[in-house]
Enzyme design. Structure first.
Site, mmCIF file in Angstrom:
data_model
loop_
_atom_site.group_PDB
_atom_site.id
_atom_site.type_symbol
_atom_site.label_atom_id
_atom_site.label_comp_id
_atom_site.label_asym_id
_atom_site.label_seq_id
_atom_site.Cartn_x
_atom_site.Cartn_y
_atom_site.Cartn_z
ATOM 1 C CD GLU A 275 -2.374 -1.227 2.874
ATOM 2 O OE1 GLU A 275 -1.908 -0.510 3.777
ATOM 3 O OE2 GLU A 275 -3.337 -1.981 3.050
ATOM 4 N N GLY A 277 1.933 4.993 -0.680
ATOM 5 C CA GLY A 277 1.272 6.262 -0.995
ATOM 6 C C GLY A 277 2.317 7.304 -1.346
ATOM 7 C CE1 TYR A 318 2.479 14.433 10.029
ATOM 8 C CE2 TYR A 318 2.563 15.504 7.890
ATOM 9 C CZ TYR A 318 1.916 14.691 8.793
ATOM 10 O OH TYR A 318 0.715 14.137 8.448
ATOM 11 C CB CYS A 346 -2.947 35.708 11.130
ATOM 12 S SG CYS A 346 -3.374 36.828 9.807
HETATM 13 C C1 LIG Z 1 -0.890 5.981 5.331
HETATM 14 C C2 LIG Z 1 -1.009 4.539 5.066
HETATM 15 C C3 LIG Z 1 -0.333 3.958 3.986
HETATM 16 C C4 LIG Z 1 0.582 4.740 3.079
HETATM 17 O O1 LIG Z 1 1.739 5.166 3.698
HETATM 18 P P1 LIG Z 1 2.888 5.861 2.829
HETATM 19 O O2 LIG Z 1 3.918 6.211 3.815
HETATM 20 O O3 LIG Z 1 2.292 7.052 2.182
HETATM 21 O O4 LIG Z 1 3.372 4.861 1.844
HETATM 22 C C5 LIG Z 1 -0.529 2.617 3.747
HETATM 23 N N1 LIG Z 1 -1.341 1.861 4.526
HETATM 24 C C6 LIG Z 1 -1.997 2.389 5.586
HETATM 25 C C7 LIG Z 1 -2.874 1.515 6.407
HETATM 26 C C8 LIG Z 1 -1.852 3.745 5.891
HETATM 27 O O5 LIG Z 1 -2.490 4.247 6.939
#
Ligand SMILES: *Cc1c(COP(=O)(O)O)cnc(C)c1O
Length: 421
Positions: A275, A277, A318, A346
């Site tokens: 997964e 992102g 962050y 602001c």
């Molecule tokens: C945020 C998240 C991701 C993606 O994380 P990245 O660091 O963007 O690759 C994958 N799986 C779950 C369950 C997440 O919460």
């Protein structure tokens, strides 16, 4: 690598000069490169070659319909964390059997939505969620395919706000309780246990936490199979980091990560899901902003730009670093100057960088924030009544607005006035 390079002294997105987009849509704006999005997806896909697998893009990183469609057409599945994301994925044409539902607080309504619309699997994060899922599935006369998210108690060595795999984090069930919880799930008529899920955090720049976590998942797979569970799918989460600073040591590549997955889990004959992102969208996007003023302070100069923390909150939230570069390429050897780079909001927290050395820029000039494609536009707000900034997608020499900037009226008219006023 990305597709934002200087050509003839002007920063381009693929073949489109950034000033051309700025003239068309105004500043600030986000711009994404199709080629970079696809390249990063393909790197993961290739890294898992030889194993039955599906790359499910974690769409919370950047969830514009055009981005989802670009990746879905290349074969990506989607990892969603809310009913809204589920509907977005469906609207972009992603079939239910390629959508994975993650998240610690799925409501009964969200669960029903996904069961009715079709779902690849739920990544269940707690026993109460399991009970709601079971009851909802039984009421609908269906079985819900599930993995259970285990928390392996591994230190991801990343920023505390995006670490998710330690026992103090809210995510998953402790791996030490996995056998007990899997036994409960196995006894529920509305559920079909198909696998294990783990996601230990985001922006990991070292593979060793993944290795520790995946070794624990491998052991658990063997244990659960011995107890009669048909474990056939392993969802390994996302989290691989990207280089935010040019001079950063490059984090591990998807190919290194793929080799690690094969080494730790390849012998189990499971279907692998990942997964990612940030690594898909992060370096595929820029935020472009115009300098409003250069203000001389007592002991420092401020670059006041028209982008602000509401548009890109990562530095405020962050302490994140973004490379900020002039859109017109500076002359080679030009002397750098130092700025505090700030937005108009602001709050003192509306600071993108302090004492940042960069080539001199003047009011009216454009600057680009690199690596702003992930957790950028999706985390933006209209704080200070600054309308959401537009998103633009580039494909070779073409560009298209994929989310227009709302007018002031559109922003204001979302409010409604009660009858007594
Ligand atoms: C945020 C998240 C991701 C993606 O994380 P990245 O660091 O963007 O690759 C994958 N799986 C779950 C369950 C997440 O919460």
């Amino acid at each position: 690598m990305d597709h934002f390079l200087y050509k003839d002294g002007v920063l381009c997105a693929e073949e489109v000069p950034i000033p051309e987009i700025a003239a068309a849509v105004g500043t600030p704006f986000y711009v994404y490169s199709t080629a970079t999005l696809l390249r990063h997806f393909q790197l993961f896909d290739e890294a898992l070659e030889g194993m039955d697998h599906l790359v499910c893009y974690a769409m919370k990183a950047a969830s514009n319909q055009a981005i989802l469609k670009t990746l879905a057409q290349a074969g990506a599945g989607m990892d969603v964390v809310s009913g809204g994301e589920y509907m977005r994925a469906k609207a972009a044409g992603v079939p239910g059997d390629k959508i994975v539902f993650s998240g610690v607080g799925k409501t009964a309504a969200e669960i029903r939505l996904a069961l009715e619309g079709g779902i690849r699997q739920f990544n269940v994060e707690s026993e109460p969620e399991m009970e709601v899922l079971n009851a909802t599935a039984l009421a609908l006369g269906v079985t819900a395919p599930i993995t259970i998210r285990v928390n392996p108690d591994v230190d991801a060595k990343t920023h505390a706000k995006i670490a998710t795999g330690k026992s103090e984090n809210k995510f998953g069930i402790p791996i030490s309780r996995a056998q007990e919880v899997y036994a409960l799930a196995g006894a529920m008529q509305g559920l079909e246990v198909i696998g294990i899920d783990v996601h230990i955090g985001s922006q990991l720049t070292d593979l060793s936490p993944f290795e520790l976590a995946y070794q624990k998942v491998a052991e658990l797979t063997v244990q659960l199979r011995a107890e009669g569970h048909n474990i056939r799918r392993l969802d390994l989460g996302g989290g691989l980091g990207i280089p935010y600073a040019r001079d950063n040591q490059a984090p591990p590549l998807p190919s290194d990560y793929g080799a690690l997955v094969k080494r730790t889990l390849g012998h189990l004959d499971c279907e692998i899901e990942i997964e990612p992102g940030r690594l898909i969208a992060g370096n595929a996007g820029l935020m472009v902003s115009e300098v409003i003023y250069v203000k001389s302070g007592e002991d420092r100069d401020f670059l006041i730009i028209d982008g602000a923390m509401n548009d890109l909150i990562r530095p405020a939230m962050y302490e994140a670093y973004h490379d900020i570069v002039p859109v017109i390429e500076p002359d080679a050897g030009i002397e750098q100057v130092k700025f505090d780079i700030v937005g108009p909001v602001c709050e003192s927290g509306d600071t993108f960088a302090k004492g940042r050395a960069m080539p001199p820029v003047a009011a009216g000039e454009l600057v680009a924030f690199r690596s702003a494609g992930a957790y950028g536009a999706v985390m933006s707000s209209e704080y200070n009544s600054r309308p959401l900034i537009p998103e633009v997608l580039v494909h070779k020499d073409q560009f298209a607005v994929i989310r227009p900037r709302p007018t002031f009226d559109e922003m204001i008219n979302r409010d409604t006035i009660p009858s007594w006023l």
